[in-house]
Design a protein around this motif. Structure first.
Motif, PDB file in Angstrom:
ATOM      1  N   GLN A 108      -6.969  12.168  -5.373  1.00  0.00           N
ATOM      2  CA  GLN A 108      -7.689  11.205  -6.214  1.00  0.00           C
ATOM      3  C   GLN A 108      -8.657  11.940  -7.133  1.00  0.00           C
ATOM      4  O   GLN A 108      -8.805  11.595  -8.296  1.00  0.00           O
ATOM      5  CB  GLN A 108      -8.450  10.213  -5.349  1.00  0.00           C
ATOM      6  CG  GLN A 108      -7.567   9.379  -4.474  1.00  0.00           C
ATOM      7  CD  GLN A 108      -7.430   7.977  -4.973  1.00  0.00           C
ATOM      8  OE1 GLN A 108      -8.307   7.483  -5.660  1.00  0.00           O
ATOM      9  NE2 GLN A 108      -6.341   7.345  -4.629  1.00  0.00           N
ATOM     10  N   HIS A 147       0.938   6.263  -2.570  1.00  0.00           N
ATOM     11  CA  HIS A 147       1.165   7.519  -1.862  1.00  0.00           C
ATOM     12  C   HIS A 147       2.286   7.345  -0.844  1.00  0.00           C
ATOM     13  O   HIS A 147       2.423   6.298  -0.230  1.00  0.00           O
ATOM     14  CB  HIS A 147      -0.103   7.988  -1.148  1.00  0.00           C
ATOM     15  CG  HIS A 147      -1.211   8.322  -2.084  1.00  0.00           C
ATOM     16  ND1 HIS A 147      -1.207   9.459  -2.866  1.00  0.00           N
ATOM     17  CD2 HIS A 147      -2.356   7.676  -2.389  1.00  0.00           C
ATOM     18  CE1 HIS A 147      -2.311   9.493  -3.591  1.00  0.00           C
ATOM     19  NE2 HIS A 147      -3.025   8.414  -3.318  1.00  0.00           N
ATOM     20  N   ASN A 184      -8.568  11.939 -11.351  1.00  0.00           N
ATOM     21  CA  ASN A 184      -9.649  11.275 -12.074  1.00  0.00           C
ATOM     22  C   ASN A 184     -10.646  12.233 -12.717  1.00  0.00           C
ATOM     23  O   ASN A 184     -11.588  11.790 -13.352  1.00  0.00           O
ATOM     24  CB  ASN A 184     -10.404  10.337 -11.132  1.00  0.00           C
ATOM     25  CG  ASN A 184      -9.518   9.224 -10.620  1.00  0.00           C
ATOM     26  OD1 ASN A 184      -8.588   8.820 -11.294  1.00  0.00           O
ATOM     27  ND2 ASN A 184      -9.801   8.743  -9.432  1.00  0.00           N
ATOM     28  N   GLY A 232       0.840  -1.188   0.000  1.00  0.00           N
ATOM     29  CA  GLY A 232       0.000   0.000   0.000  1.00  0.00           C
ATOM     30  C   GLY A 232       0.872   1.234   0.000  1.00  0.00           C
ATOM     31  O   GLY A 232       1.983   1.245  -0.530  1.00  0.00           O
ATOM     32  N   ALA A 259      -8.159  12.263  -0.690  1.00  0.00           N
ATOM     33  CA  ALA A 259      -9.370  12.347  -1.503  1.00  0.00           C
ATOM     34  C   ALA A 259      -9.219  13.427  -2.571  1.00  0.00           C
ATOM     35  O   ALA A 259      -9.638  13.241  -3.720  1.00  0.00           O
ATOM     36  CB  ALA A 259     -10.572  12.633  -0.621  1.00  0.00           C
ATOM     37  N   PRO A 315      -8.061   4.059   4.000  1.00  0.00           N
ATOM     38  CA  PRO A 315      -8.230   3.337   2.733  1.00  0.00           C
ATOM     39  C   PRO A 315      -7.563   4.065   1.558  1.00  0.00           C
ATOM     40  O   PRO A 315      -7.277   5.252   1.625  1.00  0.00           O
ATOM     41  CB  PRO A 315      -9.755   3.309   2.548  1.00  0.00           C
ATOM     42  CG  PRO A 315     -10.217   4.547   3.242  1.00  0.00           C
ATOM     43  CD  PRO A 315      -9.277   4.761   4.403  1.00  0.00           C
ATOM     44  N   ASN A 316      -7.343   3.334   0.481  1.00  0.00           N
ATOM     45  CA  ASN A 316      -6.838   3.863  -0.790  1.00  0.00           C
ATOM     46  C   ASN A 316      -5.517   4.618  -0.642  1.00  0.00           C
ATOM     47  O   ASN A 316      -5.377   5.745  -1.097  1.00  0.00           O
ATOM     48  CB  ASN A 316      -7.877   4.772  -1.448  1.00  0.00           C
ATOM     49  CG  ASN A 316      -9.150   4.039  -1.775  1.00  0.00           C
ATOM     50  OD1 ASN A 316      -9.129   2.840  -2.065  1.00  0.00           O
ATOM     51  ND2 ASN A 316     -10.265   4.735  -1.702  1.00  0.00           N
ATOM     52  N   THR A 317      -4.541   3.984  -0.018  1.00  0.00           N
ATOM     53  CA  THR A 317      -3.238   4.622   0.141  1.00  0.00           C
ATOM     54  C   THR A 317      -2.219   4.127  -0.875  1.00  0.00           C
ATOM     55  O   THR A 317      -1.059   4.512  -0.807  1.00  0.00           O
ATOM     56  CB  THR A 317      -2.690   4.360   1.554  1.00  0.00           C
ATOM     57  OG1 THR A 317      -2.569   2.947   1.752  1.00  0.00           O
ATOM     58  CG2 THR A 317      -3.580   4.970   2.611  1.00  0.00           C
ATOM     59  N   ASN A 318      -2.638   3.296  -1.809  1.00  0.00           N
ATOM     60  CA  ASN A 318      -1.701   2.747  -2.791  1.00  0.00           C
ATOM     61  C   ASN A 318      -1.062   3.861  -3.611  1.00  0.00           C
ATOM     62  O   ASN A 318      -1.743   4.734  -4.139  1.00  0.00           O
ATOM     63  CB  ASN A 318      -2.403   1.769  -3.728  1.00  0.00           C
ATOM     64  CG  ASN A 318      -2.876   0.539  -2.998  1.00  0.00           C
ATOM     65  OD1 ASN A 318      -2.399   0.239  -1.916  1.00  0.00           O
ATOM     66  ND2 ASN A 318      -3.807  -0.165  -3.600  1.00  0.00           N
TER      67      ASN A 318
END
Length: 126
Positions: free
Chosen positions: A113, A57, A117, A25, A110, A52-55
């Motif tokens: 991201q 970073h 995107n 991660g 956030a 969550p979603n630390t890939n």
């Protein structure tokens, strides 16, 4: 010959299984020097596991010790400074500052991201 082939397959099998299951991660780096800095990092790292979603970073916690004044802690996300706090020489509660820094980190993750995107934000200016 058959024995050598069997041994070669047996030795490579665990390595290939481990390689397929490893998932890394985000990375959290500690650059603290004092006891308060280490306490801040320890509490931060416990909360970091649940983010969550630390890939992809990288989070770095830097500390600058200011003589006779205390210490200044900085949290950087992908080489961007997102949080700075000052801890005095006397023992101050670290937990509220850690919680505040993690909330700011989640918001910055956030936002990064969203920036990546969002098709409305053109990278070339058009």
């Amino acid at each position: 010959m058959l024995y050598k082939l069997f041994l070669l397959i047996l030795l490579n099998l665990p390595f290939s299984l481990l390689c397929s299951e490893v998932e890394i991660g985000g990375i959290l780096l500690d650059n603290t020097r004092s006891r308060q800095g280490h306490e801040f990092f320890t509490a931060f790292s416990q909360l970091w596991r649940d983010v969550p979603n630390t890939n992809g970073h990288i989070v770095v916690i830097n500390e600058i010790v200011i003589p006779r004044s205390g210490t200044r802690l900085t949290v950087n996300l992908n080489n961007k400074k997102i949080y700075v706090t000052h801890l005095g020489r006397r023992q101050t509660p670290v937990k509220p500052r850690v919680e505040q820094s993690v909330l700011i980190l989640i918001e910055a993750l956030a936002q990064s991201q969203l920036d990546q995107n969002n098709p409305d934000l053109a990278t070339n200016g058009w």
